[in-house]
Design a protein around this motif. Structure first.
Motif, mmCIF file in Angstrom:
data_model
loop_
_atom_site.group_PDB
_atom_site.id
_atom_site.type_symbol
_atom_site.label_atom_id
_atom_site.label_comp_id
_atom_site.label_asym_id
_atom_site.label_seq_id
_atom_site.Cartn_x
_atom_site.Cartn_y
_atom_site.Cartn_z
ATOM 1 N N UNK A 284 0.823 -1.212 0.000
ATOM 2 C CA UNK A 284 0.000 0.000 0.000
ATOM 3 C C UNK A 284 0.856 1.260 0.000
ATOM 4 N N UNK A 285 2.100 1.135 0.481
ATOM 5 C CA UNK A 285 2.973 2.304 0.545
ATOM 6 C C UNK A 285 3.285 2.904 -0.813
ATOM 7 N N UNK A 286 3.199 2.093 -1.862
ATOM 8 C CA UNK A 286 3.473 2.612 -3.209
ATOM 9 C C UNK A 286 2.406 3.608 -3.661
ATOM 10 N N UNK A 287 1.217 3.543 -3.083
ATOM 11 C CA UNK A 287 0.119 4.438 -3.480
ATOM 12 C C UNK A 287 -0.041 5.618 -2.532
ATOM 13 N N UNK A 288 0.804 5.709 -1.523
ATOM 14 C CA UNK A 288 0.710 6.800 -0.555
ATOM 15 C C UNK A 288 1.746 7.879 -0.867
ATOM 16 N N UNK A 289 1.578 9.012 -0.193
ATOM 17 C CA UNK A 289 2.530 10.111 -0.364
ATOM 18 C C UNK A 289 3.899 9.674 0.159
ATOM 19 N N UNK A 290 4.867 9.667 -0.722
ATOM 20 C CA UNK A 290 6.180 9.133 -0.345
ATOM 21 C C UNK A 290 6.905 10.050 0.628
ATOM 22 N N UNK A 291 6.760 11.348 0.467
ATOM 23 C CA UNK A 291 7.423 12.272 1.384
ATOM 24 C C UNK A 291 6.837 12.150 2.788
ATOM 25 N N UNK A 292 5.525 11.940 2.875
ATOM 26 C CA UNK A 292 4.883 11.759 4.178
ATOM 27 C C UNK A 292 5.392 10.492 4.854
ATOM 28 N N UNK A 293 5.581 9.442 4.049
ATOM 29 C CA UNK A 293 6.129 8.195 4.603
ATOM 30 C C UNK A 293 7.544 8.413 5.122
ATOM 31 N N UNK A 294 8.360 9.127 4.355
ATOM 32 C CA UNK A 294 9.727 9.393 4.780
ATOM 33 C C UNK A 294 9.753 10.247 6.041
ATOM 34 N N UNK A 295 8.879 11.262 6.101
ATOM 35 C CA UNK A 295 8.835 12.132 7.287
ATOM 36 C C UNK A 295 8.448 11.334 8.531
ATOM 37 N N UNK A 296 7.495 10.424 8.373
ATOM 38 C CA UNK A 296 7.097 9.585 9.511
ATOM 39 C C UNK A 296 8.245 8.675 9.932
ATOM 40 N N UNK A 297 8.943 8.140 8.941
ATOM 41 C CA UNK A 297 10.105 7.297 9.228
ATOM 42 C C UNK A 297 11.156 8.068 10.029
ATOM 43 N N UNK A 298 11.399 9.312 9.656
ATOM 44 C CA UNK A 298 12.448 10.103 10.316
ATOM 45 C C UNK A 298 12.092 10.459 11.750
ATOM 46 N N UNK A 299 10.811 10.405 12.106
ATOM 47 C CA UNK A 299 10.450 10.623 13.511
ATOM 48 C C UNK A 299 10.888 9.443 14.380
ATOM 49 N N UNK A 300 11.069 8.284 13.749
ATOM 50 C CA UNK A 300 11.547 7.099 14.482
ATOM 51 C C UNK A 300 13.060 6.948 14.370
ATOM 52 N N UNK A 301 13.622 7.375 13.269
ATOM 53 C CA UNK A 301 15.066 7.245 13.024
ATOM 54 C C UNK A 301 15.673 8.652 12.956
ATOM 55 N N UNK A 302 15.814 9.237 14.109
ATOM 56 C CA UNK A 302 16.227 10.650 14.177
ATOM 57 C C UNK A 302 17.648 10.934 13.689
ATOM 58 N N UNK A 303 18.607 10.014 13.742
ATOM 59 C CA UNK A 303 19.966 10.368 13.275
ATOM 60 C C UNK A 303 20.037 10.788 11.807
ATOM 61 N N UNK A 304 18.992 10.463 11.036
ATOM 62 C CA UNK A 304 19.028 10.781 9.602
ATOM 63 C C UNK A 304 18.010 11.870 9.221
#
Length: 452
Positions: A284-304
C-alpha cells in the motif's frame, strides 16, 4: 565374590536381557553417529553461508564501478549463525525446525523471518533419533525389563520363601541384584556419553557431569518405580504390565496432554497475520505520499533527519523507509507473538514436573542450548543484527555518500553471542526430593513383601 559372579551369570544368562542391552548400546551408538552427521551438516551450512557471502563481497569489489548503496543493500544477503554447542548433536531440541544460518537483507525483517519458517517449532512433539530420545524413552524400558520381575521370578522358582526364612537374606539379595543392574546400565550410559564426548570433542567439564548426573537421577527414579511395583508381590505378567503402563502414562500420555493443553491455551496465527499485514502495508505504501512516509520514518530514526527532501525520481531512501515502516506496523503483533511463545515455554517448564520424561528431555535441551528459549534468543540476535545492517546502509542513502571498496570490506558481519545456560535449580531440587521420596516409599514397602 562367588555370589557376585553368580548374579552376573544370571543377569546375562537370559536372552531377553542380553538382547535389550545390545539394542540399547546399538541404538545409542547409532543416535550418536546420526547426531554427529546432523551437527556436521548444520555447521557446514553455516560455514558455506559465510564463504558464499565472502565470495559475493569479493565479486562486488572486483567490479569497475561499485553499485549504489540502495542496490547493494537490496542484494547483500548476510548470513547469521545460531552458535550451536556440540551437545546439539546429542540433544537436537528445536534446531531441526529452525534455520540455523538464516540470511538477512536490509529490507523488512518480519517478512524474511516468517517467510522462512518452514516448520512451526511450537507444533513439534518429538524429535528424531538422537541420544536424548534413547535416554528419555528407551532407557526406562531397559530398566523395567531387567528389574521389574526380580521378586516374582524368585517367587515362581520357590526361592523367595526360603530367602525370607533367613534374617535379611531376601532384601539383601534384592538390593545386590538391583545394584548390579543399576551399575551395568549406568556403565553403558557412561560409555555412550564418553564415546560421544570423544567423537564430538566435548570437554569433560561441569556440563558433562551435569548431564551424567541428570541421567543418573532419571535412572534412580525408574529403578525406584520398578521396586515399588515389585513390592505389591504380584506375578511377572502383572508387574510387567504395571511398569509398561506407568511408562506409557509418564513418558507419553502426560507429555502429550501437556502439549495438547498448551496448544489450546497458546494457539496463535500470529506468523500468518504478521506476514499478511506487513506485506499489505508494504504494498500500500506505493500508493501513498512518499514524502509523508519518509517524514514519519524520520520521527523514528532521528539520526538521519537532516536528509534532503525527496524528488520526483525513485529514491532508495524512501524504499527502505517504507520497508522499515512496514515492520513497525506489525511490531505490536511481533512483540505479542514473542511474549506468547515465552509464556508457553514458561508454562511448559512448570508443567514438566508432572512427567519425569518430559522434565528430563527439556533439561537436556536446556543444557545443550537447543530449546525454544534459545531459539528465541537467536532470533533476537538476528533482529539486532538487522538493525545494525540497516543503519550501515542508511549512512550512504540518506546522506548521499558514495560507497567505496573499503566500505564494502567494512560491512558489519553477524557476531553470534554466547548464550549462557539457563539455571533451573528449583527443578533439580524438586526432582531429587521426589526421587528420594519414591525411593523411601519403595524401600518401606519392599520390606513388607510376604513369601509367595
Amino acid at each position: 565374590m562367588l555370589l557376585f559372579k553368580l548374579e552376573c551369570k544370571r543377569l546375562f544368562a537370559g536372552t531377553i536381557n542380553k538382547l535389550v542391552l545390545v539394542l540399547f548400546i546399538v541404538s545409542g551408538v547409532f543416535a550418536i553417529y546420526q547426531g554427529a552427521l546432523g551437527y556436521k551438516s548444520l555447521r557446514i551450512d553455516q560455514y558455506k553461508s559465510m564463504v558464499v557471502f565472502q565470495k559475493e563481497r569479493e565479486h562486488v569489489n572486483s567490479r569497475e564501478t561499485l553499485p549504489e548503496a540502495g542496490s547493494l543493500a537490496y542484494y547483500a544477503s548476510a548470513p547469521t549463525e545460531w552458535k550451536l554447542s556440540p551437545w546439539a548433536a546429542l540433544f537436537v531440541g528445536e534446531t531441526p525446525s529452525s534455520m540455523v544460518a538464516t540470511k538477512i537483507r536490509a529490507t523488512a525483517l518480519q517478512s524474511q523471518a516468517f517467510n522462512r519458517e518452514i516448520v512451526n517449532p511450537a507444533q513439534q512433539r518429538a524429535g528424531g533419533l538422537d541420544l536424548g530420545f534413547v535416554l528419555v524413552y528407551f532407557l526406562p524400558l531397559v530398566i523395567g525389563i531387567l528389574t521389574v520381575t526380580l521378586i516374582s521370578d524368585e517367587q515362581h522358582a520357590g526361592r523367595w520363601r526360603l530367602l525370607n526364612a533367613l534374617p535379611g537374606s531376601a532384601l539383601t539379595l534384592l538390593g545386590k541384584q538391583m545394584a548390579l543392574r543399576f551399575a551395568v546400565i549406568w556403565l553403558l550410559v557412561v560409555i555412550l556419553l564418553v564415546s560421544a564426548a570423544l567423537i564430538l570433542s566435548l570437554p569433560f567439564d561441569a556440563l558433562f557431569w551435569t548431564v551424567l548426573g541428570a541421567t543418573s537421577l532419571y535412572m534412580v527414579f525408574w529403578f525406584a518405580l520398578a521396586t515399588l511395583i515389585m513390592s505389591f508381590g504380584k506375578n511377572s505378567v502383572v508387574n510387567s504390565l504395571a511398569y509398561l503402563s506407568s511408562w506409557v502414562v509418564l513418558a507419553l500420555l502426560i507429555p502429550g496432554a501437556v502439549h495438547l493443553y498448551l496448544s489450546g491455551q497458546y494457539q496463535s496465527d500470529a506468523p500468518l497475520e504478521i506476514t499478511l499485514q506487513q506485506r499489505t502495508t508494504l504494498n500500500d505504501g506505493w500508493d501513498k505520499d512518499k514524502q509523508a512516509t519518509l517524514d514519519e520514518f524520520l520521527t523514528h530514526e532521528t539520526p538521519w533527519q537532516n536528509t534532503a527532501p525527496l524528488g520526483e525520481a525513485f529514491d532508495w531512501k524512501w524504499y527502505y523507509a517504507q520497508q522499515h515502516m512496514s515492520d513497525l506496523a506489525v511490531q505490536s503483533l511481533v512483540e505479542a507473538h514473542i511474549q506468547n511463545n515465552q509464556a508457553r515455554q514458561a508454562q511448559l517448564q512448570t508443567l514438566s514436573v508432572l512427567s519425569p520424561a518430559l522434565l528430563f528431555q527439556l533439561s537436556l535441551n536446556e543444557l545443550a542450548q537447543t530449546s525454544s528459549g534459545y531459539q528465541l534468543k537467536y532470533q533476537q540476535q538476528v533482529a539486532d543484527y538487522h538493525t545494525v545492517m540497516r543503519h550501515f546502509f542508511y549512512d550512504f542513502m540518506f546522506f548521499d555518500k558514495p560507497v567505496t571498496r573499503q566500505d564494502v570490506e567494512d560491512f558489519p558481519l553477524f557476531k553470534a553471542q554466547v548464550m549462557e545456560t539457563q539455571k533451573g535449580l528449583w527443578k533439580w531440587l524438586f526432582s531429587a526430593l521426589l526421587v528420594l521420596a519414591l525411593c523411601a516409599l519403595a524401600i518401606a514397602r519392599i520390606r513388607q513383601v510376604k513369601p509367595f
